[in-house]
Scaffold this motif. Structure first.
Motif, PDB file in Angstrom:
ATOM      1  N   MET A  81     -34.923 -25.966   4.362  1.00  0.00           N
ATOM      2  CA  MET A  81     -34.787 -26.942   5.441  1.00  0.00           C
ATOM      3  C   MET A  81     -34.717 -26.182   6.758  1.00  0.00           C
ATOM      4  O   MET A  81     -34.163 -25.082   6.812  1.00  0.00           O
ATOM      5  N   ASP A  82     -35.291 -26.746   7.810  1.00  0.00           N
ATOM      6  CA  ASP A  82     -35.110 -26.133   9.118  1.00  0.00           C
ATOM      7  C   ASP A  82     -34.849 -27.199  10.171  1.00  0.00           C
ATOM      8  O   ASP A  82     -34.834 -28.401   9.886  1.00  0.00           O
ATOM      9  N   SER A  83     -34.598 -26.752  11.390  1.00  0.00           N
ATOM     10  CA  SER A  83     -34.249 -27.659  12.480  1.00  0.00           C
ATOM     11  C   SER A  83     -35.461 -28.283  13.135  1.00  0.00           C
ATOM     12  O   SER A  83     -35.334 -29.031  14.096  1.00  0.00           O
ATOM     13  N   GLN A  84     -36.642 -28.004  12.589  1.00  0.00           N
ATOM     14  CA  GLN A  84     -37.878 -28.552  13.155  1.00  0.00           C
ATOM     15  C   GLN A  84     -38.540 -29.565  12.229  1.00  0.00           C
ATOM     16  O   GLN A  84     -39.680 -29.945  12.446  1.00  0.00           O
ATOM     17  N   GLY A  85     -37.819 -29.993  11.185  1.00  0.00           N
ATOM     18  CA  GLY A  85     -38.323 -31.083  10.352  1.00  0.00           C
ATOM     19  C   GLY A  85     -38.763 -30.725   8.962  1.00  0.00           C
ATOM     20  O   GLY A  85     -39.063 -31.615   8.157  1.00  0.00           O
ATOM     21  N   ALA A  86     -38.822 -29.457   8.621  1.00  0.00           N
ATOM     22  CA  ALA A  86     -39.235 -29.066   7.269  1.00  0.00           C
ATOM     23  C   ALA A  86     -38.110 -29.351   6.273  1.00  0.00           C
ATOM     24  O   ALA A  86     -36.947 -29.093   6.551  1.00  0.00           O
ATOM     25  N   LEU A  87     -38.480 -29.884   5.102  1.00  0.00           N
ATOM     26  CA  LEU A  87     -37.504 -30.180   4.054  1.00  0.00           C
ATOM     27  C   LEU A  87     -38.226 -30.216   2.715  1.00  0.00           C
ATOM     28  O   LEU A  87     -39.188 -30.967   2.540  1.00  0.00           O
ATOM     29  N   GLY A  88     -37.784 -29.410   1.772  1.00  0.00           N
ATOM     30  CA  GLY A  88     -38.395 -29.400   0.449  1.00  0.00           C
ATOM     31  C   GLY A  88     -37.427 -28.859  -0.581  1.00  0.00           C
ATOM     32  O   GLY A  88     -36.608 -27.992  -0.277  1.00  0.00           O
ATOM     33  N   ALA A  89     -37.507 -29.369  -1.812  1.00  0.00           N
ATOM     34  CA  ALA A  89     -36.612 -28.916  -2.872  1.00  0.00           C
ATOM     35  C   ALA A  89     -37.250 -29.133  -4.230  1.00  0.00           C
ATOM     36  O   ALA A  89     -38.136 -29.993  -4.397  1.00  0.00           O
ATOM     37  N   VAL A  90     -36.788 -28.348  -5.204  1.00  0.00           N
ATOM     38  CA  VAL A  90     -37.187 -28.518  -6.603  1.00  0.00           C
ATOM     39  C   VAL A  90     -35.932 -28.478  -7.462  1.00  0.00           C
ATOM     40  O   VAL A  90     -34.948 -27.809  -7.121  1.00  0.00           O
ATOM     41  N   ALA A  91     -35.973 -29.200  -8.574  1.00  0.00           N
ATOM     42  CA  ALA A  91     -34.841 -29.240  -9.499  1.00  0.00           C
ATOM     43  C   ALA A  91     -35.353 -29.126 -10.923  1.00  0.00           C
ATOM     44  O   ALA A  91     -36.426 -29.652 -11.254  1.00  0.00           O
ATOM     45  N   CYS A  92     -34.581 -28.434 -11.764  1.00  0.00           N
ATOM     46  CA  CYS A  92     -34.941 -28.263 -13.177  1.00  0.00           C
ATOM     47  C   CYS A  92     -36.358 -27.722 -13.327  1.00  0.00           C
ATOM     48  O   CYS A  92     -37.114 -28.147 -14.206  1.00  0.00           O
ATOM     49  N   LEU A  93     -36.708 -26.781 -12.494  1.00  0.00           N
ATOM     50  CA  LEU A  93     -38.037 -26.183 -12.520  1.00  0.00           C
ATOM     51  C   LEU A  93     -38.056 -25.027 -13.516  1.00  0.00           C
ATOM     52  O   LEU A  93     -37.179 -24.164 -13.489  1.00  0.00           O
ATOM     53  N   GLN A  94     -39.056 -25.013 -14.396  1.00  0.00           N
ATOM     54  CA  GLN A  94     -39.188 -23.960 -15.395  1.00  0.00           C
ATOM     55  C   GLN A  94     -40.459 -23.152 -15.168  1.00  0.00           C
ATOM     56  O   GLN A  94     -41.410 -23.606 -14.553  1.00  0.00           O
ATOM     57  N   ARG A  95     -40.411 -21.902 -15.662  1.00  0.00           N
ATOM     58  CA  ARG A  95     -41.589 -21.038 -15.780  1.00  0.00           C
ATOM     59  C   ARG A  95     -42.282 -20.753 -14.449  1.00  0.00           C
ATOM     60  O   ARG A  95     -43.510 -20.817 -14.343  1.00  0.00           O
ATOM     61  N   VAL A  96     -41.500 -20.408 -13.431  1.00  0.00           N
ATOM     62  CA  VAL A  96     -42.045 -19.853 -12.191  1.00  0.00           C
ATOM     63  C   VAL A  96     -41.214 -18.640 -11.802  1.00  0.00           C
ATOM     64  O   VAL A  96     -40.051 -18.510 -12.196  1.00  0.00           O
ATOM     65  N   LYS A  97     -41.779 -17.754 -11.018  1.00  0.00           N
ATOM     66  CA  LYS A  97     -41.089 -16.532 -10.621  1.00  0.00           C
ATOM     67  C   LYS A  97     -40.177 -16.771  -9.421  1.00  0.00           C
ATOM     68  O   LYS A  97     -39.055 -16.265  -9.378  1.00  0.00           O
ATOM     69  N   ASN A  98     -40.664 -17.523  -8.432  1.00  0.00           N
ATOM     70  CA  ASN A  98     -39.912 -17.716  -7.195  1.00  0.00           C
ATOM     71  C   ASN A  98     -39.821 -19.199  -6.853  1.00  0.00           C
ATOM     72  O   ASN A  98     -40.654 -19.735  -6.122  1.00  0.00           O
ATOM     73  N   PRO A  99     -38.819 -19.887  -7.366  1.00  0.00           N
ATOM     74  CA  PRO A  99     -38.698 -21.324  -7.093  1.00  0.00           C
ATOM     75  C   PRO A  99     -38.563 -21.663  -5.618  1.00  0.00           C
ATOM     76  O   PRO A  99     -38.971 -22.751  -5.189  1.00  0.00           O
ATOM     77  N   VAL A 100     -38.030 -20.749  -4.799  1.00  0.00           N
ATOM     78  CA  VAL A 100     -37.899 -21.072  -3.374  1.00  0.00           C
ATOM     79  C   VAL A 100     -39.269 -21.224  -2.718  1.00  0.00           C
ATOM     80  O   VAL A 100     -39.435 -22.018  -1.782  1.00  0.00           O
ATOM     81  N   LEU A 101     -40.272 -20.500  -3.218  1.00  0.00           N
ATOM     82  CA  LEU A 101     -41.628 -20.654  -2.678  1.00  0.00           C
ATOM     83  C   LEU A 101     -42.215 -22.012  -3.062  1.00  0.00           C
ATOM     84  O   LEU A 101     -42.968 -22.610  -2.289  1.00  0.00           O
ATOM     85  N   VAL A 102     -41.868 -22.505  -4.241  1.00  0.00           N
ATOM     86  CA  VAL A 102     -42.325 -23.838  -4.642  1.00  0.00           C
ATOM     87  C   VAL A 102     -41.634 -24.898  -3.786  1.00  0.00           C
ATOM     88  O   VAL A 102     -42.268 -25.866  -3.347  1.00  0.00           O
ATOM     89  N   ALA A 103     -40.341 -24.716  -3.511  1.00  0.00           N
ATOM     90  CA  ALA A 103     -39.630 -25.651  -2.631  1.00  0.00           C
ATOM     91  C   ALA A 103     -40.267 -25.670  -1.248  1.00  0.00           C
ATOM     92  O   ALA A 103     -40.422 -26.738  -0.633  1.00  0.00           O
ATOM     93  N   GLN A 104     -40.648 -24.499  -0.758  1.00  0.00           N
ATOM     94  CA  GLN A 104     -41.312 -24.425   0.544  1.00  0.00           C
ATOM     95  C   GLN A 104     -42.645 -25.179   0.507  1.00  0.00           C
ATOM     96  O   GLN A 104     -43.010 -25.878   1.469  1.00  0.00           O
TER      97      GLN A 104
END
Length: 299
Positions: A81-104
Motif C-alpha cells: 500500500m502507498d500514499s498515492q493509491g496503490a493497494l494490493g494483497a494476497v492470502a493463502c497463496l501457494q507455490r510462489v517464491k516472492n508473494p510480495v511481488l504478486v501482491a504488488q
C-alpha cells in the motif's frame, strides 16, 4: 519537519525473532534505500526491502515460510500500500517464491485482494513461475511444532492443542513454528509513504487460515501522514485494527515512537506483537518481544 524529507526505510523480521538476525533487516533496508535513491518510488523501495527478507530464508516469509500441519503445504500472505493509491494483497497463496511481488501485481488489477487458488492462478498469469522448496530448517521447525502439539504446553496462546486435531481440514490424517511476518515502511525524498508485508502464515493453523498481514488496517496501512506495518498473532491484531489505529494517532500529531509503543500496549503481554512506522519527520519500531529490525536513512 522543515526542509526536504529524508528518504527512510524501516524493516522488521517478526515479533519473537532473534536480534541476531538484525543483519538481514539491515541488508533489506539498505536494498530498499538503494532502490529509492536510484529513482524508485516509495512502493518500489518497500517491495525491494521485503523481497530481500523473503529471500533470506531465516524469516517466516517467502523462502523461510513455515510448513502447515500436514508437513508439506505452505500458505503465504502479503500486502502492499502507498500514499498515492496503490493497494494490493494476497492470502493463502501457494507455490510462489516472492508473494510480495504478486501482491504488488494485484495492485494493478481491478481488485485489491486475491486468495487461494485464484491468487495462484493470477500469479501464473502475471508471470510468476511455480516454486515450492522446503529446507531442512523448515522441516526441523515443523518437527518441533509436532512435538509441542503432542505435549501439554499450548502451541498457540489460549488455544488447546487438541483443537487442531478436532477441526483438522487437510487431505492427510492428523499427525501428532512460529507466528512471524516481515515488513518494510518507507518515506521517500518527496514525502510519499509506502508499506509492504509478507508472511509464511502461522503455525499451528488450519488450512486456509488468514491472519492480519493481508488485511488493510490490521497488518498494514499507509496514507498521507505515514506508513505502519504490524507483526504478531493476527487473530488478536485484527481485533484492534492495529495498523490503522497507530496510523490515526500519527496523523493526529502523536510522535511515531509514542504511537508504536501505545499500539503494542493495546495487546496483552502474553501475545507477541511488534509495530514499525514512519511519519513525516520520524520513524520508530517497538515490540514486546525480541524483534529483528533496522532503520536506514539517506544522508
Amino acid at each position: 519537519m522543515t526542509g526536504q524529507p529524508r528518504a527512510t526505510v524501516v524493516t522488521h523480521g517478526g515479533a519473537g525473532g532473534s536480534r541476531e538476525q538484525d543483519d538481514g533487516c539491515r541488508f533489506a533496508a539498505r536494498a530498499g534505500l538503494d532502490r529509492l535513491t536510484g529513482g524508485g518510488s516509495a512502493l518500489q523501495g518497500a517491495v525491494t526491502a521485503v523481497v530481500a527478507l523473503e529471500d533470506d530464508g531465516r524469516y517466516n516469509a517467502g523462502s523461510g515460510s513455515v510448513l502447515c500441519l500436514d508437513g508439506h503445504t505452505i500458505e503465504m500472505d502479503a500486502s502492499v500500500m502507498d500514499s498515492q493509491g496503490a493497494l494490493g494483497a494476497v492470502a493463502c497463496l501457494q507455490r510462489v517464491k516472492n508473494p510480495v511481488l504478486v501482491a504488488q501485481a494485484v495492485a494493478g488489477t481491478p481488485h485489491w485482494l486475491l486468495a487461494g487458488e485464484g491468487a495462484e492462478r493470477f500469479a501464473r498469469t502475471a508471470g510468476f513461475g511455480p516454486h515450492h522448496e522446503i529446507s531442512e530448517r523448515q522441516r526441523a521447525k515443523h518437527e518441533r511444532l509436532l512435538a509441542t502439539l503432542g505435549g501439554s504446553t499450548a502451541a498457540t496462546p489460549g488455544v488447546a492443542n487438541r483443537a487442531f486435531a478436532d477441526y483438522w481440514n487437510y487431505d492427510t490424517p492428523p499427525a501428532f513454528s512460529p507466528c512471524d511476518t516481515v515488513g518494510a515502511v518507507v518515506r521517500d525524498a518527496a514525502g510519499n509513504f509506502a508499506v509492504a508485508c509478507s508472511t509464511g502464515g502461522s503455525a499451528p493453523s488450519l488450512l486456509g487460515r488468514v491472519g492480519d498481514t493481508p488485511i488493510i488496517g490490521s497488518g498494514f496501512y499507509a496514507g498521507a501522514d505515514g506508513a505502519v506495518a504490524v507483526t504478531g498473532i493476527g487473530e488478536h491484531i485484527v481485533r484492534h485494527l492495529l495498523a490503522h489505529t497507530v496510523y490515526a494517532w500519527i496523523a493526529a500529531g502523536m510522535a511515531v515512537g509514542d504511537a508504536v509503543r501505545r499500539g503494542v500496549e493495546l495487546l496483552p503481554e502474553e501475545i507477541d506483537v511488534g509495530v514499525i512506522a514512519v511519519g513525516r519527520g520520524d520513524a520508530a519500531m517497538h515490540s514486546n518481544r525480541d524483534m529483528p529490525c533496522a532503520e536506514v536513512m539517506h544522508d
